[in-house]
Motif scaffolding. Structure first.
Motif, mmCIF file in Angstrom:
data_model
loop_
_atom_site.group_PDB
_atom_site.id
_atom_site.type_symbol
_atom_site.label_atom_id
_atom_site.label_comp_id
_atom_site.label_asym_id
_atom_site.label_seq_id
_atom_site.Cartn_x
_atom_site.Cartn_y
_atom_site.Cartn_z
ATOM 1 N N LEU A 360 0.908 -1.136 -0.088
ATOM 2 C CA LEU A 360 0.060 0.050 -0.109
ATOM 3 C C LEU A 360 0.763 1.349 -0.080
ATOM 4 N N ASN A 361 1.652 1.321 -0.975
ATOM 5 C CA ASN A 361 2.357 2.647 -1.077
ATOM 6 C C ASN A 361 2.087 3.444 -2.384
ATOM 7 N N LEU A 362 2.794 4.546 -2.639
ATOM 8 C CA LEU A 362 2.431 5.554 -3.387
ATOM 9 C C LEU A 362 2.670 5.110 -4.865
ATOM 10 N N THR A 363 3.906 4.574 -4.978
ATOM 11 C CA THR A 363 4.294 3.911 -6.372
ATOM 12 C C THR A 363 3.385 2.721 -6.826
ATOM 13 N N ASN A 364 2.822 1.927 -6.026
ATOM 14 C CA ASN A 364 1.756 0.877 -6.295
ATOM 15 C C ASN A 364 0.597 1.717 -6.868
ATOM 16 N N ALA A 365 0.252 2.657 -6.045
ATOM 17 C CA ALA A 365 -1.122 3.337 -6.289
ATOM 18 C C ALA A 365 -0.924 4.097 -7.929
ATOM 19 N N LEU A 366 0.427 4.492 -8.042
ATOM 20 C CA LEU A 366 0.476 4.965 -9.252
ATOM 21 C C LEU A 366 0.212 4.033 -10.228
ATOM 22 N N TYR A 367 0.995 3.032 -10.176
ATOM 23 C CA TYR A 367 0.950 1.782 -11.203
ATOM 24 C C TYR A 367 -0.535 1.452 -11.353
ATOM 25 N N PHE A 368 -1.326 1.546 -10.088
ATOM 26 C CA PHE A 368 -2.742 1.064 -10.228
ATOM 27 C C PHE A 368 -3.331 1.953 -11.027
ATOM 28 N N MET A 369 -3.129 3.232 -10.997
ATOM 29 C CA MET A 369 -3.682 4.276 -11.752
ATOM 30 C C MET A 369 -3.438 4.058 -13.365
ATOM 31 N N LEU A 370 -1.949 3.816 -13.597
ATOM 32 C CA LEU A 370 -1.400 3.669 -14.956
ATOM 33 C C LEU A 370 -2.287 2.604 -15.672
ATOM 34 N N TYR A 371 -2.589 1.345 -14.946
ATOM 35 C CA TYR A 371 -3.097 0.396 -15.533
ATOM 36 C C TYR A 371 -4.640 0.504 -15.592
ATOM 37 N N PHE A 372 -4.836 1.092 -14.672
ATOM 38 C CA PHE A 372 -6.521 1.569 -14.977
ATOM 39 C C PHE A 372 -6.621 2.141 -16.164
#
Lengths: 501, 305
Positions: A360-372
């Protein structure tokens, strides 16, 4: 260009107020998470409310139930320190058939005993005769005693055979009757489970575990561990080794798992580390398909009630398509931001322990947005096309269902991803645009090696596919939406893609 | 106000093997009510879609004020499709503002216009209702508003009066009259000939992908006038059959439709002969109805094929 924003604004603002959006944003992720995590929670943190009664049928005659009880007491206790397990020796005191047979057996046993005594008396007597050469009539005595001895020995052998036969029958009856009794106790919920130790347990180490739910790995795992220890201990004791030394040898081990990341090591917890990414995939999937589904139903509705004709006369098809993608894309992003905010809220309220959940960190959140974004643009354009092409809701729903199945397919492979997130197979599969978002969202937190290369590759593949799909959608959209109630053939479709108007 | 002109020049369009329009030509002047008529499947909708630039012609040009249609920018259309549909869950005002803003109205202006028209059509109390709560007729009125709320340059109405009650028909005709005053293009498509006759002053009849009739109502009627007369008296006039100078086309009770066969014989002569015999109740020149012309032409075309 202005119309694109106006359409986007309209789609966004009309949909955000619907019940379905609120449901998809607030209720279904909670439901999803609950469905996935609650069983694990119960599995792991089940507070033992009462002591469990475990039956034992010991045919080995080793008195195993006492050892089992003491080992279990040592390892597992309830919160109030009372033993978690109680061992019950299944006794057949009340079984008439068994008692009858047992009486018979005892008769035979006493007969064996008396005949053995007789045999020994005769033998002793004969030895005396033999040692005393001055005994009168010695020859005769020796001969007759020999005959008697011979006779008694034969008799003894016969009785012993009968005794063995009876013993086997008794054992089998015991096993049968005991099991019958244990079964009924199990059915009536008196026993939680029972164990059967066969007569030669110490030779081959085979044990039976009977339970209503042998799939309860937590229970069977405990018994396997304990029984292995008892078995090993018995074997070592048989080798005449001091008991005091054995305890040290059999000290149970405990493994703590760590995962090595570039930034350091982190303690590994199967349920959190594994189900976290799976929940992530579900959320991603939901965000993509909620927004995609809206695109789809909006196109389908405008097509079927002919609003599309009015729209097409006010704005061109690119603006309409772009507006929808943009509007619903923002809706999806909003949904994700709400989820992030909720997660942050849960963390701050200590409902989710942050120190345990490394992903649950910012990098993974950004990846989540990217792949969304990539997934949404890809599936969204497909949905626009499908919506435009479908002659009716029914056809459209079938294609929709198919796409959903394809997109969620990676979750089925999640265990393989867990075992090796960077295996050849998984890498290849994540290059397929339909599967990319789901696979990558699982792989990024699970992989300990850097997969930045794959992130670049999949992003490029996705962007390429999106351009391709949007191009085809643009060609098809206008023609298809004007068609009505007619199924469109593949050849027509290809013609539209080739020609521009 | 400059006078607008929409020209359709030899436009052809086919979908796969079906020819929908074949070298169709006509022109529409601003300020006139142009009726695009034809039986079902004649290609009216395809023609209108091309005028609105949703479809492009395979051949031929559509010009607006002398400029190619697909190159004109910032032209606004109002369109009322034949099959009516709106966003069922949207609120009336929100939806009208949306559709108005798609035509470059500011949101405020769109709101003002929407409320103005809602008031005009007696629907002000439904401003915040959901579309699905309205009756079918009311939904149709909303669609009307959506079509001309933004004062379009070209207004295309497909079967505009179907399903409207007479009072609302009058209100709408008033609105259309106002619209025409700005010399803008108004195209009405219908197959209700009586309506076209009442409403349009220029019609174009298409059948089987071709124009079979184009002109103002008065010239068309003049062209198809049969020089026939109609007379009705208070009693049967069987003796008319004995007049060699007239040819009776139809007779019905005491009414007769006839043409004059001799140039020397005038209507005055006829009336003189009838004087004293019967009381004449009605006497008029027969005007062919558009309906009759339509049927006649289509039947002729069917025969010739």
């Amino acid at each position: 260009m202005k119309n694109l924003w106006r359409i986007a604004r309209w789609e966004f603002s009309t949909r955000i107020r619907t019940r379905s959006f609120l449901f998809n944003t607030f209720i279904s992720p909670l439901l999803f998470t609950a469905i996935i995590t609650l069983p694990i929670y119960f599995f792991q943190y089940q507070g033992e409310v009462s002591t469990k009664l475990i039956g034992v049928i010991d045919l080995s005659g080793q008195g195993l139930e006492r050892e089992l009880q003491s080992e279990l007491n040592r390892s597992y206790r309830l919160e109030n320190r009372s033993p978690e397990y109680m061992i019950l020796n299944i006794s057949l005191k009340n079984s008439q058939r068994y008692n009858q047979l047992l009486d018979d057996f005892r008769d035979i046993q006493s007969r064996t005993d008396s005949i053995t005594i007789l045999f020994e008396q005769i033998r002793d007597q004969r030895a005396q005769y033999f040692r005393n050469p001055n005994l009168p009539n010695r020859e005769n005595l020796l001969r007759t005693s020999y005959d008697r001895l011979q006779y008694v020995r034969e008799e003894k052998e016969l009785v012993e055979i009968e005794q063995r036969r009876f013993k086997a029958a008794l054992d089998s009856l015991y096993k049968h009757e005991a099991k019958r009794m244990a079964d009924s106790l199990l059915i009536n919920n008196v026993l939680d489970a029972y164990l059967v130790f066969p007569p030669n347990f110490l030779k081959d180490g085979r044990i039976q575990y009977h339970s209503k739910n042998p799939g309860d790995f937590r229970e069977t795992d405990r018994f396997e561990k304990i029984l292995q220890r008892i078995y090993t201990e018995k074997q070592i004791l048989n080798d005449r080794i001091e008991r005091s030394r054995i305890g040290r040898w059999l000290q149970p081990i405990e493994v703590t798992k760590f995962q090595l990341f570039r930034e350091g090591q982190k303690e590994w917890n199967f349920f959190i580390q594994f189900y976290g990414p799976v929940i992530g995939v579900f959320l991603l999937f939901m965000a993509i398909f909620t927004a995609g589904g809206y695109i789809f139903s909006s196109v389908l509705m405008e097509k079927s009630n002919r609003v599309i004709e009015v729209l097409l006369s006010y704005a061109n098809s690119q603006q309409i398509m772009g507006g929808k993608i943009l509007g619903f894309g923002f809706l999806g992003l909003l949904q994700i931001l709400i989820w992030f905010a909720l997660t942050a809220l849960f963390i701050s309220l200590n409902i989710i322990p942050i120190q345990k959940i490394a992903y649950l960190n910012l990098t993974n959140a950004l990846y989540f947005m990217l792949y969304f974004l990539l997934g949404f643009l890809f599936y969204g354009s497909i949905f626009i096309t499908v919506g435009a092409l479908s002659a009716n809701e029914y056809d459209a729903q079938q294609i929709n269902q198919f796409l959903r199945t394809v997109a969620i397919f990676p979750v089925l492979l999640s265990l393989i991803v867990l075992a090796d997130p960077n295996s050849q197979l998984i890498r290849m599969l994540s290059y397929i645009p339909f599967l990319t978002p789901s696979f990558m969202i699982m792989r990024i937190p699970l992989s300990s090696a850097s997969i930045i290369m794959d992130i670049y590759i999949t992003t490029v593949i996705m962007i390429g596919s999106i351009i391709l799909v949007i191009f085809a959608a643009g060609r098809i959209f206008r023609m298809a939406t004007l068609m009505q109630g007619k199924k469109i053939s593949w050849s027509e479709l290809l013609r539209w893609i080739r020609l521009s108007s | 106000m400059n006078n607008n002109l929409l020209e359709v020049q030899e436009v052809s369009k086919s979908f796969q093997d079906t020819v929908v329009l074949d070298k169709l030509s006509f022109s529409v002047q601003g300020g006139e009510t142009f009726g695009l008529l034809g039986p079902n499947g004649a290609g009216k909708t395809t023609m209108m879609r091309m005028i609105m630039n949703i479809l492009r012609p395979d051949e031929g040009n559509i010009l607006f004020n002398g400029q190619l249609r697909r190159k004109t920018k910032g032209l606004h259309f109002g369109y009322l499709p034949e099959e009516r549909g709106l966003y069922p869950r949207a609120r009336v005002l929100d939806m009208l503002i949306y559709l108005g803003s798609l035509n470059n109205l500011s949101r405020h202006k769109a709101q003002v216009e929407a409320i103005r028209y809602l008031d005009k059509l007696g629907m002000i109390e439904f401003t915040h209702s959901r579309v699905s709560q309205l009756s079918k007729g009311m939904q149709q009125k909303i669609q009307f508003i959506a079509a001309f709320l933004h004062n379009p340059d070209v207004l295309v109405l497909d079967e505009p009066f179907a399903g409207l009650d007479p009072i609302n028909q009058i209100v709408l005709r008033d609105i259309l009259e106002d619209y025409k005053k700005n010399k803008k293009i108004l195209i009405i498509s219908t197959h209700q000939m009586e309506l076209a006759e009442k409403l349009c002053n220029h019609i174009c009849l298409i059948n089987q992908s071709k124009v079979i009739l184009d002109g103002t109502i008065s010239t068309i009627k003049k062209r198809f006038r049969e020089n026939a007369f109609f007379i009705e008296a208070d009693q049967p006039m069987g003796f008319l059959h004995d007049f060699k100078e007239i040819n009776i086309l139809e007779e019905n009770n005491n009414a007769y439709k006839f043409t004059l066969t001799s140039r020397q014989f005038s209507l005055n002569d006829l009336l003189a002969r009838l004087k004293g015999k019967v009381k004449i109740k009605k006497f008029e020149v027969v005007e062919p109805s558009l309906h009759d012309i339509f049927i006649k032409l289509i039947q002729e075309q069917a025969k010739s094929v």
